[in-house]
Design an enzyme around this catalytic site. Structure first.
Site, PDB file in Angstrom:
ATOM      1  N   TRP A   1       1.123  -1.150  -0.063  1.00  0.00           N
ATOM      2  CA  TRP A   1       0.122  -0.094   0.050  1.00  0.00           C
ATOM      3  C   TRP A   1       0.876   0.905   0.377  1.00  0.00           C
ATOM      4  O   TRP A   1       0.311   2.409  -0.123  1.00  0.00           O
ATOM      5  CB  TRP A   1      -0.576   0.329   1.572  1.00  0.00           C
ATOM      6  CG  TRP A   1      -0.330   0.051   2.798  1.00  0.00           C
ATOM      7  CD1 TRP A   1       0.365   0.465   2.980  1.00  0.00           C
ATOM      8  CD2 TRP A   1      -0.210  -1.569   3.121  1.00  0.00           C
ATOM      9  NE1 TRP A   1       1.071  -0.178   4.449  1.00  0.00           N
ATOM     10  CE2 TRP A   1       0.377  -1.544   3.929  1.00  0.00           C
ATOM     11  CE3 TRP A   1      -0.448  -3.307   2.421  1.00  0.00           C
ATOM     12  CZ2 TRP A   1       0.624  -2.633   5.495  1.00  0.00           C
ATOM     13  CZ3 TRP A   1      -0.096  -3.985   3.382  1.00  0.00           C
ATOM     14  CH2 TRP A   1       0.728  -3.368   4.257  1.00  0.00           C
ATOM     15  N   ARG A   2       2.217   1.270   0.029  1.00  0.00           N
ATOM     16  CA  ARG A   2       2.692   2.320  -0.361  1.00  0.00           C
ATOM     17  C   ARG A   2       3.450   2.368  -1.125  1.00  0.00           C
ATOM     18  O   ARG A   2       3.901   3.508  -1.537  1.00  0.00           O
ATOM     19  CB  ARG A   2       4.525   1.912   0.821  1.00  0.00           C
ATOM     20  CG  ARG A   2       3.759   2.338   2.449  1.00  0.00           C
ATOM     21  CD  ARG A   2       5.367   1.936   3.662  1.00  0.00           C
ATOM     22  NE  ARG A   2       4.611   1.359   4.730  1.00  0.00           N
ATOM     23  CZ  ARG A   2       4.487   1.740   5.514  1.00  0.00           C
ATOM     24  NH1 ARG A   2       6.661   0.702   5.953  1.00  0.00           N
ATOM     25  NH2 ARG A   2       4.768   1.409   6.783  1.00  0.00           N
TER      26      ARG A   2
ATOM     27  N   GLU B   1      -5.574   0.019   5.450  1.00  0.00           N
ATOM     28  CA  GLU B   1      -6.255   0.769   6.753  1.00  0.00           C
ATOM     29  C   GLU B   1      -7.171  -0.579   7.978  1.00  0.00           C
ATOM     30  O   GLU B   1      -7.334  -0.527   8.751  1.00  0.00           O
ATOM     31  CB  GLU B   1      -5.870   2.452   7.396  1.00  0.00           C
ATOM     32  CG  GLU B   1      -5.189   2.748   6.711  1.00  0.00           C
ATOM     33  CD  GLU B   1      -4.063   2.725   7.882  1.00  0.00           C
ATOM     34  OE1 GLU B   1      -3.780   2.160   8.841  1.00  0.00           O
ATOM     35  OE2 GLU B   1      -2.722   2.693   7.657  1.00  0.00           O
TER      36      GLU B   1
ATOM     37  N   THR C   1      -5.647  -7.158  11.588  1.00  0.00           N
ATOM     38  CA  THR C   1      -4.173  -8.605  11.417  1.00  0.00           C
ATOM     39  C   THR C   1      -3.126  -8.124  11.264  1.00  0.00           C
ATOM     40  O   THR C   1      -3.104  -7.022  10.857  1.00  0.00           O
ATOM     41  CB  THR C   1      -4.832  -8.368   9.775  1.00  0.00           C
ATOM     42  OG1 THR C   1      -6.692  -9.171   9.850  1.00  0.00           O
ATOM     43  CG2 THR C   1      -4.511  -9.691   8.864  1.00  0.00           C
TER      44      THR C   1
ATOM     45  N   CYS D   1      10.075  -1.412  18.771  1.00  0.00           N
ATOM     46  CA  CYS D   1       9.435  -1.209  19.516  1.00  0.00           C
ATOM     47  C   CYS D   1       8.203  -2.010  20.427  1.00  0.00           C
ATOM     48  O   CYS D   1       7.197  -1.776  20.383  1.00  0.00           O
ATOM     49  CB  CYS D   1       8.826   0.127  19.924  1.00  0.00           C
ATOM     50  SG  CYS D   1       8.375   0.944  22.141  1.00  0.00           S
TER      51      CYS D   1
ATOM     52  N   CYS E   1      15.672  -2.043  21.899  1.00  0.00           N
ATOM     53  CA  CYS E   1      15.977  -0.464  22.787  1.00  0.00           C
ATOM     54  C   CYS E   1      16.969  -0.060  21.459  1.00  0.00           C
ATOM     55  O   CYS E   1      17.703   1.151  21.483  1.00  0.00           O
ATOM     56  CB  CYS E   1      15.339  -0.099  24.230  1.00  0.00           C
ATOM     57  SG  CYS E   1      14.329  -0.232  24.648  1.00  0.00           S
TER      58      CYS E   1
ATOM     59  N   SER F   1     -11.223 -14.468  18.201  1.00  0.00           N
ATOM     60  CA  SER F   1     -10.977 -13.856  19.218  1.00  0.00           C
ATOM     61  C   SER F   1     -11.777 -13.646  20.570  1.00  0.00           C
ATOM     62  O   SER F   1     -10.778 -13.513  21.128  1.00  0.00           O
ATOM     63  CB  SER F   1     -11.148 -12.292  19.113  1.00  0.00           C
ATOM     64  OG  SER F   1     -12.654 -12.272  18.178  1.00  0.00           O
TER      65      SER F   1
HETATM   66  N1  ADE Z   1      -0.152  -0.342  10.660  1.00  0.00           N
HETATM   67  C1  ADE Z   1      -1.594  -0.044  10.316  1.00  0.00           C
HETATM   68  N2  ADE Z   1      -1.235   0.428   8.980  1.00  0.00           N
HETATM   69  C2  ADE Z   1      -0.180   0.878   9.027  1.00  0.00           C
HETATM   70  C3  ADE Z   1       0.280   1.599   8.100  1.00  0.00           C
HETATM   71  N3  ADE Z   1      -0.506   1.978   7.105  1.00  0.00           N
HETATM   72  N4  ADE Z   1       1.890   0.583   7.891  1.00  0.00           N
HETATM   73  C4  ADE Z   1       2.579  -0.280   8.471  1.00  0.00           C
HETATM   74  N5  ADE Z   1       1.835  -0.568   9.480  1.00  0.00           N
HETATM   75  C5  ADE Z   1       0.535  -0.374   9.627  1.00  0.00           C
END
Ligand code: ADE
Length: 409
Positions: free
Chosen positions: A34-35, A47, A53, A202, A209, A313
């Protein structure tokens, strides 16, 4: 402020926490699908999927979903059964139903343009506080803090938040603290960088750390022996365990399946008849009883086909699976119950636990005790690899919903 043992009293990095975080993100950002080619629709779908998930699990579902519905119009124009089928295995099907409903609203009322403000986004079905802020900041550069489970954990550690960060008051404090450092020119990368930090460094139980680019600005790191003690863990949840019996009834090479009622748990998905095993009841007795109660049908021969386990769940379930051959009283069929060929079954939206049952019924050399002759068996076509759960059971009463919590990635 007293630094924790073995930790430096002065910042190890120049600049502010957000500058260091963004610099780290620029070089460590994972090329998640999605990037690549981001657009508001693709970000929104991601999202929604990522809400319950983990990233690694979500990727194949995401790719399958956007390949099938590449844009908002494709999604809005699809029948609901197709949408559920494309979502199959990802669990929490309500997410898919509401995404579909929202896509239809956007197509109908907004000419297909996904709104760009938090307030407008929040009007859409299924779009809550987090998703509205994530889509607005990532897709439109709106300066809004978007904190999901990972972000809440990171922010709680930075500020050494004492309360459970999921409570409304703690969340408000954390959002306000981060809003003060949100860089107005890159709110999307800032929000994503926080999530990325939470997913890769994290970590909930064992934060890394020494590898953290912003440990210098983290109060849990600087002040506590165990930074992982923040946020405070909620008291352990006990998931009840249920037992259910399921009948895979065959007749002339077809399987009896029924559709769950819309709106409820696993609504509109198809499954084999079955239901809870009562205390003290034998699984085979429950199988016959449930079949009769649910469908009016009787079974001539019942053979155990093993036990399928599934976790939801809020509970876990063991499903005692039986093969059956239809008896003298035939089940009542109609719009929500029918005989499906193996090929038809493959095209219906199924809960993950039913997929597991189908796998079990197909397992060639695992005859269960007492399963008897294999002659006359109906083989259920397995979904092709691309359609199977890239990565997830029952009544009308037995069915807990699919999916798993993403609170702890
Ligand atoms: N978790 C929820 N949205 C995310 C995103 N855009 N990139 C990485 N992890 C996510």
């Amino acid at each position: 402020m007293t630094p924790g043992p073995g930790k430096t009293a002065t910042p190890t990095r120049p600049g502010t926490r957000s500058e260091s975080l963004l610099a780290w993100f620029r070089t460590n950002r994972r090329p998640l699908p999605w990037r690549v080619r981001p657009d508001p629709y693709r970000i929104w779908v991601a999202e929604v999927l990522l809400q319950q998930t983990r990233v690694a699990q979500a990727v194949p579902y995401y790719e399958r979903f956007v390949a099938r519905f590449p844009d908002l119009r494709a999604l809005a124009g699809a029948p609901r059964s197709e949408v559920l089928r494309a979502w199959q295995g990802a669990g929490y099907y309500d997410r898919a139903r509401r995404l579909h409903e929202a896509a239809r609203c956007v197509a109908r009322d907004r000419g297909g343009r996904i709104p760009g403000t938090v307030e407008e986004l929040e009007q859409l079905p299924g779009v809550g506080r987090y998703i509205a802020r994530a889509v607005a900041s990532l897709a439109y550069g709106v300066p809004a803090v978007a904190l999901e489970a990972n972000g809440l954990r990171v922010a709680a550690r930075w500020t050494r938040e004492e309360a459970d960060p999921r409570t409304a008051r703690a969340r408000a404090r954390l959002e306000a603290a981060l809003a003060r450092e949100l860089p107005p020119s890159s709110p999307g990368p800032f929000n994503e960088a926080i999530m990325e930090l939470g997913e890769t460094i994290c970590l909930p139980e064992a934060p890394r750390c020494p590898a953290c680019p912003v440990s210098f600005g983290c109060r849990a790191y600087r002040e506590l022996d165990d930074p992982a003690s923040v946020p405070r863990r909620p008291a352990g949840r006990h998931r009840p365990h249920l037992r259910a019996a399921v009948v895979a009834l065959t007749e002339r090479g077809r399987w009896l399946v029924q559709r769950r009622p819309p709106g409820g748990l696993l609504g509109d998905l198809w499954e084999f008849p079955g239901g809870r095993i009562e205390p003290g009841e034998a699984p085979a007795h429950a199988a016959r009883r449930e079949l009769r109660e649910e469908t009016g049908g009787t079974v001539r021969r019942l053979a155990p086909a093993g036990v399928v386990r599934h976790g939801y769940s809020h509970f876990t379930v063991e499903l005692h699976v039986f093969r059956g051959i239809s008896g003298s009283r035939r089940p009542v069929t109609g719009r929500t119950r029918r005989w499906a060929t193996p090929d038809e079954l493959r095209r219906l939206p199924l809960p993950r636990a039913t997929e597991k049952i189908v796998d079990r019924l197909n397992a060639p050399d695992r005859p269960s005790p007492g399963s008897g002759s294999r002659r006359g068996r109906t083989t259920v076509s397995r979904r092709p690899a691309s359609r199977r759960r890239p990565g997830r059971a029952l009544r009308r009463g037995t069915a807990p919903s699919g999916g798993r919590s993403r609170a702890r990635r």
